[in-house]
Design an enzyme around this catalytic site. Structure first.
Site, PDB file in Angstrom:
ATOM      1  N   LYS A 114       0.843  -1.196   0.000  1.00 31.21           N
ATOM      2  CA  LYS A 114       0.000   0.000   0.000  1.00 31.21           C
ATOM      3  C   LYS A 114       0.879   1.246   0.000  1.00 31.21           C
ATOM      4  O   LYS A 114       1.866   1.336   0.730  1.00 31.21           O
ATOM      5  CB  LYS A 114      -0.912  -0.009   1.228  1.00 31.21           C
ATOM      6  CG  LYS A 114      -2.014   1.030   1.217  1.00 31.21           C
ATOM      7  CD  LYS A 114      -2.968   0.810   2.389  1.00 31.21           C
ATOM      8  CE  LYS A 114      -4.109   1.796   2.398  1.00 31.21           C
ATOM      9  NZ  LYS A 114      -5.046   1.560   3.520  1.00 31.21           N
ATOM     10  N   CYS A 175      -7.653   0.632  -0.754  1.00 35.36           N
ATOM     11  CA  CYS A 175      -8.511   1.457   0.104  1.00 35.36           C
ATOM     12  C   CYS A 175      -8.243   2.949  -0.031  1.00 35.36           C
ATOM     13  O   CYS A 175      -8.727   3.611  -0.938  1.00 35.36           O
ATOM     14  CB  CYS A 175      -8.373   0.994   1.554  1.00 35.36           C
ATOM     15  SG  CYS A 175      -9.737   1.584   2.608  1.00 35.36           S
ATOM     16  N   SER A 357     -35.532   3.297  30.461  1.00 35.24           N
ATOM     17  CA  SER A 357     -35.829   4.467  31.290  1.00 35.24           C
ATOM     18  C   SER A 357     -37.129   5.147  30.913  1.00 35.24           C
ATOM     19  O   SER A 357     -37.631   6.005  31.635  1.00 35.24           O
ATOM     20  CB  SER A 357     -34.695   5.493  31.165  1.00 35.24           C
ATOM     21  OG  SER A 357     -34.696   6.057  29.868  1.00 35.24           O
TER      22      SER A 357
END
Length: 624
Positions: A114, A175, A357
């Site tokens: 890369k 990527c 809640s």
């Protein structure tokens, strides 16, 4: 003469350091690709070890086991007669690289490191890897002996090169390289590369799919060519959910779209495309051709193999498709729910405990578990054997088959109402009604209350998006109990009741609305503004509703509250990452937790500017 090529890409639910499971998923994807006639298979970034290994990349074990998995792939009959492109860490001359290893019939063709590492937000690749900085250059990589014994090769090319098959030319991006201003596909395309591949480890952020699709389509609109994108999917061990979206594009159009959210561990996309369509598309772009005549050439690795067949005249071609996007509310209903499923099955727990809640936050969390149950039931109905096996393990019933999401939710979600002396009847009733409708056994962060859980699927989602999601669930899942929760004022119920009624609301306590808080959060993190910078931007944004002094008061109130409460971020429960303005102190939002809460210099700059604006306004009124 063959010119039609069938190529495959995939999205795999890999898991950090799960070398056995990762190997089986890779093999399954290759098997599916071959069955569909593909002769090139692309996998996700670092798929052999799993992307999220983080500091385990420093360990020699991770390199060793990755090599062992590569050896298993090389000797498997499944990988024969198809070019396999897999991702793994590789050490070359004592330097660790994030690499693509491309092989065919037990011979490694190229190791491509890369060149642009992701190092912002959640990414820390420069901590573990070094980028390859020698553009269009290769070196000899001496293979480890365990690999030499299989390939009968001593060295293989390592670096920035492309593959020249008998019928086309293939180039790799990894990527981040797609997202950089000078992506490799530009020069590769000018140098005659016709098929671009991108192996990604890209995580989900709301509305991110649009950018991903735009980048791929624009890459092939300007330069022509075929583009394959592979991505990881699922939770591989931490706060991130990798959201698939594998795709195949050509000449600016999408020809195959993968799912963004699903419970399938292996998803393979294939497309059959005509190389002549690339060549004719490029032929009429004269500006591109002029640039191509001047480009520096890439080293080519010759491959005695063709992606096409001689007799392909009758082979049907894939047709373009229109990308289908999810709305943000749908993304919230699907992404965190898939993340919860991976966490549940991989942690080998029996279910979830959720205190309800009566407010939006806990209601939204319950809805996510219910959405997860819906997806599990749909996956089982569609014949997903892995999901069925996992759910049977979770409920500890070997013959169980889930059919009704509400019934499944009753088995794995336990809710309770943890009342205190300040709790009101209204919140209790709202919690009870929702619990009944989703099928369970019946605000702002309070430290060691909300932060005492194991996981938090909504912690990275803004209150605005969260309320939209709850509205979506009320309509799509038929949960009318959510209506009263949506209209109730958010309250932590920390103060005594007044005549049996809630006397405190979150927004009154904070001195700001949740809508304003969403604006502050985006400006603080995404726009990277300090107090003065935020004041300057809000002056314009709110010019029709606030005076400069009112804007200044709001900004100063926000930063005072922010700095006082920043220490709470140090104990945050690991939360699903859904937004880029997430305040997660542990990895994403790296800032101090001890501040001078008076911000004297910054606030003085704001006050000085307010006075100047007020004087200017007074002068204008005097002229009138």
């Amino acid at each position: 003469m063959g010119r039609k090529v069938t190529v495959a890409t995939c999205a795999l639910n890999q898991w950090a350091l799960d070398f056995e499971g990762n190997l089986q998923r890779i093999l399954k994807s290759i098997e599916i690709a071959k069955h569909r006639g593909a002769r090139y298979r692309l996998g996700p970034e670092l798929e052999i070890c799993g992307y999220g290994c983080w500091d385990h990349y420093h360990e020699s074990d991770t390199l060793l086991h990755s090599l062992q998995v590569l050896a298993a792939l090389l000797e498997s009959p499944v990988t024969q007669d198809i070019i396999c492109d897999v991702g793994m860490p590789v050490m070359h001359r004592n330097v660790r690289y994030n690499c693509r290893v491309i092989f065919l019939n037990r011979r490694i063709l190229l190791i491509r490191p890369k060149m642009a590492l992701a190092n912002e937000g959640n990414y820390r690749e420069l901590r573990w890897f070094t980028p390859w900085s020698r553009s269009r250059q290769t070196e000899e990589y001496f293979l480890p002996r365990m690999i030499q014994e299989l390939t009968k090769q001593e060295t293989v090319p390592f670096g920035d090169a492309v593959l020249a098959t008998l019928d086309t030319c293939i180039g790799s991006e990894v990527c981040e390289e797609l997202w950089t201003p000078r992506s490799p596909h530009v020069d590769m395309g000018l140098d005659g590369v016709e098929i671009f591949t991108n192996a990604s480890g890209s995580h989900h952020v709301l509305r991110k799919a649009h950018a991903r699709v735009d980048l791929v389509t624009m890459a092939t609109t300007k330069n022509g060519g075929i583009y394959l994108l592979a991505n990881q999917k699922g939770c591989d061990g931490d706060r991130l959910y990798y959201d698939g979206c594998a795709m195949i594009a050509m000449n600016g159009s999408i020809f195959a779209q993968g799912s963004q959210f699903s419970l399938d561990d292996v998803e393979v996309l294939t497309a059959t495309l005509d190389l002549e369509d690339v060549r004719s598309y490029r032929a009429e772009i004269s500006s591109r051709n002029l640039e191509a005549s001047k480009v520096s050439p890439y080293p080519r690795v010759k491959v005695d193999f063709a992606l096409s067949c001689h007799e392909d005249l009758l082979e049907p071609l894939s047709e373009p498709v229109e990308w289908k996007y999810h709305s943000p509310a749908e993304e919230i209903s699907l992404g965190p729910a898939c993340w919860l499923w991976d966490f549940l099955r991989r942690s080998q727990q029996a279910g979830f405990l959720l205190p309800l809640s009566g407010g939006v936050d806990s209601a939204a969390t319950a809805c996510l578990v219910y959405s997860m149950c819906r997806q599990v039931c749909e996956a089982v109905k569609d014949g997903n054997r892995e999901v069925l096996a996992d759910v049977r393990t979770i409920v500890d019933q070997p013959s169980y088959t889930p059919q009704d999401p509400r019934e499944l939710c009753g088995r794995i979600l336990t809710t309770c109402y943890m009342a205190g002396e300040n709790s009101s009847r209204e919140t209790c009733d709202r919690a009870k009604e929702l619990a009944q409708q989703v099928g369970s056994l019946l605000g702002y962060l309070t430290k060691y209350d909300c932060s005492s859980a194991d996981i938090n699927p909504i912690g990275g989602i803004s209150k605005t998006d969260l309320k939209d999601f709850v509205q979506f669930c009320m309509e799509s899942f038929q949960l009318p109990a959510l209506q009263s929760i949506l209209v109730a004022p958010p309250t932590a119920e920390l103060e005594p009741l007044a005549s049996g009624q809630v006397s405190q609301t979150d927004e009154e306590d904070m001195g700001m609305t949740y809508a304003e808080l969403s604006v502050y959060g985006r400006l603080r993190k995404l726009a990277k503004t300090g107090p003065y910078g935020m004041f300057c931007k809000l002056l314009v944004m709110w010019r029709d509703v606030c005076t400069p002094r009112q804007v200044a008061d709001k900004v100063k109130r926000f930063f005072s509250k922010y700095s006082i409460n920043r220490h709470k971020m140090t104990t945050l429960t690991p939360a699903y990452h859904a937004e880029s303005y997430s305040p997660d102190d542990n990895r994403f939002d790296l800032r101090p937790f001890l501040y001078n809460t008076r911000w004297p210099w910054q606030f003085r700059c704001i006050d000085k500017q307010v006075l100047q604006l007020e004087r200017r306004q007074q002068d204008l009124e005097g002229v009138d």
